[in-house]
Design a protein around this motif. Structure first.
Motif, PDB file in Angstrom:
ATOM      1  N   ALA A  23      30.937   5.577 -19.296  1.00 40.54           N
ATOM      2  CA  ALA A  23      29.606   5.320 -18.747  1.00 40.54           C
ATOM      3  C   ALA A  23      29.448   6.033 -17.413  1.00 40.54           C
ATOM      4  CB  ALA A  23      29.404   3.822 -18.552  1.00 40.54           C
ATOM      5  N   LEU A  24      28.312   6.668 -17.222  1.00 44.76           N
ATOM      6  CA  LEU A  24      27.956   7.270 -15.935  1.00 44.76           C
ATOM      7  C   LEU A  24      26.976   6.329 -15.243  1.00 44.76           C
ATOM      8  CD1 LEU A  24      27.911   9.528 -13.833  1.00 44.76           C
ATOM      9  CD2 LEU A  24      26.053  10.585 -15.166  1.00 44.76           C
ATOM     10  N   TYR A  25      27.426   5.755 -14.128  1.00 44.69           N
ATOM     11  CA  TYR A  25      26.613   4.792 -13.388  1.00 44.69           C
ATOM     12  C   TYR A  25      25.713   5.509 -12.390  1.00 44.69           C
ATOM     13  CZ  TYR A  25      29.044   0.595 -15.013  1.00 44.69           C
ATOM     14  OH  TYR A  25      29.529  -0.429 -15.775  1.00 44.69           O
ATOM     15  N   ARG A  26      24.521   4.964 -12.227  1.00 46.18           N
ATOM     16  CA  ARG A  26      23.560   5.437 -11.227  1.00 46.18           C
ATOM     17  C   ARG A  26      23.147   4.225 -10.401  1.00 46.18           C
ATOM     18  NH1 ARG A  26      24.337  10.452 -10.823  1.00 46.18           N
ATOM     19  NH2 ARG A  26      22.399  10.524  -9.685  1.00 46.18           N
ATOM     20  N   GLN A  27      22.766   4.467  -9.155  1.00 43.24           N
ATOM     21  CA  GLN A  27      22.358   3.365  -8.283  1.00 43.24           C
ATOM     22  C   GLN A  27      21.314   3.831  -7.293  1.00 43.24           C
ATOM     23  OE1 GLN A  27      25.547   1.228  -6.305  1.00 43.24           O
ATOM     24  NE2 GLN A  27      24.157   0.510  -4.714  1.00 43.24           N
ATOM     25  N   ASP A  30      19.734  -1.819  -4.726  1.00 44.53           N
ATOM     26  CA  ASP A  30      20.526  -2.788  -5.492  1.00 44.53           C
ATOM     27  C   ASP A  30      20.404  -2.578  -7.008  1.00 44.53           C
ATOM     28  OD1 ASP A  30      17.917  -3.708  -5.829  1.00 44.53           O
ATOM     29  OD2 ASP A  30      18.497  -5.819  -5.720  1.00 44.53           O
ATOM     30  N   LEU A  31      19.569  -1.635  -7.441  1.00 40.61           N
ATOM     31  CA  LEU A  31      19.377  -1.348  -8.863  1.00 40.61           C
ATOM     32  C   LEU A  31      20.514  -0.458  -9.376  1.00 40.61           C
ATOM     33  CD1 LEU A  31      17.506  -1.566 -11.343  1.00 40.61           C
ATOM     34  CD2 LEU A  31      16.385   0.516 -10.523  1.00 40.61           C
ATOM     35  N   VAL A  32      21.159  -0.880 -10.475  1.00 38.15           N
ATOM     36  CA  VAL A  32      22.258  -0.130 -11.083  1.00 38.15           C
ATOM     37  C   VAL A  32      21.953   0.045 -12.567  1.00 38.15           C
ATOM     38  CG1 VAL A  32      24.733  -0.139 -11.625  1.00 38.15           C
ATOM     39  CG2 VAL A  32      23.945  -1.086  -9.463  1.00 38.15           C
ATOM     40  N   TRP A  33      22.196   1.259 -13.099  1.00 33.94           N
ATOM     41  CA  TRP A  33      22.003   1.511 -14.517  1.00 33.94           C
ATOM     42  C   TRP A  33      23.018   2.536 -14.985  1.00 33.94           C
ATOM     43  CZ3 TRP A  33      19.079   3.539 -10.668  1.00 33.94           C
ATOM     44  CH2 TRP A  33      18.838   4.902 -10.664  1.00 33.94           C
TER      45      TRP A  33
END
Length: 110
Positions: A23-27, A30-33
Motif C-alpha cells: 500500500a502507498l499511503y498519502r496524507q 489528519d486525512l490518510v488514504w
C-alpha cells in the motif's frame, strides 16, 4: 509526529518471500488514504484519519482475485522500529458475508 505521506507498507509474513499487497499511503493534515494491490488483492483502498499519536482509524475495501468484495474497519497503532521504519499494529474487522476480526501487522517498505 508521524507523517505517513509517501510511505509504503506491506503485511508482516512468516516467510518474507511470500507475495503480499503493498500500500502507498498519502496524507494531508489528519486525512490518510492509500491504494494497494498484490498477493490475492486485485485492487484495494482505504481512507481514514490519524490522531496526534499517529494512530490511524480507517475503513477499507478490496476486490480479491476470486472476485470476493471485502470491506471493513481497522485501527492501526504505530511502533517505530530500531531502524527508523514504522510497524503498524492492526486491529481489524470485516463486514458482511465475509465477516471476521483479528489482529495483524504491516511494516514500512523502503
Amino acid at each position: 509526529m508521524i507523517n505517513y505521506d509517501g510511505k509504503r507498507f506491506r503485511k508482516v509474513l512468516a516467510d518474507p518471500a511470500d507475495d503480499a499487497p503493498i500500500a502507498l499511503y498519502r496524507q494531508r493534515g489528519d486525512l490518510v488514504w492509500a491504494d494497494f494491490t498484490g498477493g490475492d488483492v486485485r485492487r484495494g483502498s482505504l481512507a481514514g484519519t490519524r490522531d496526534t499519536d499517529g494512530v490511524i482509524s480507517f475503513s477499507y475495501s478490496m476486490v480479491l482475485d476470486d472476485g470476493r468484495v471485502i470491506s471493513g474497519y481497522s485501527v492501526n497503532t504505530p511502533e517505530v522500529l530500531a531502524d527508523g521504519r514504522i510497524r503498524l499494529h492492526e486491529r481489524w474487522e470485516r463486514y458482511g458475508a465475509h465477516a471476521a476480526s483479528g489482529v495483524s501487522a504491516i511494516e514500512e517498505v523502503r
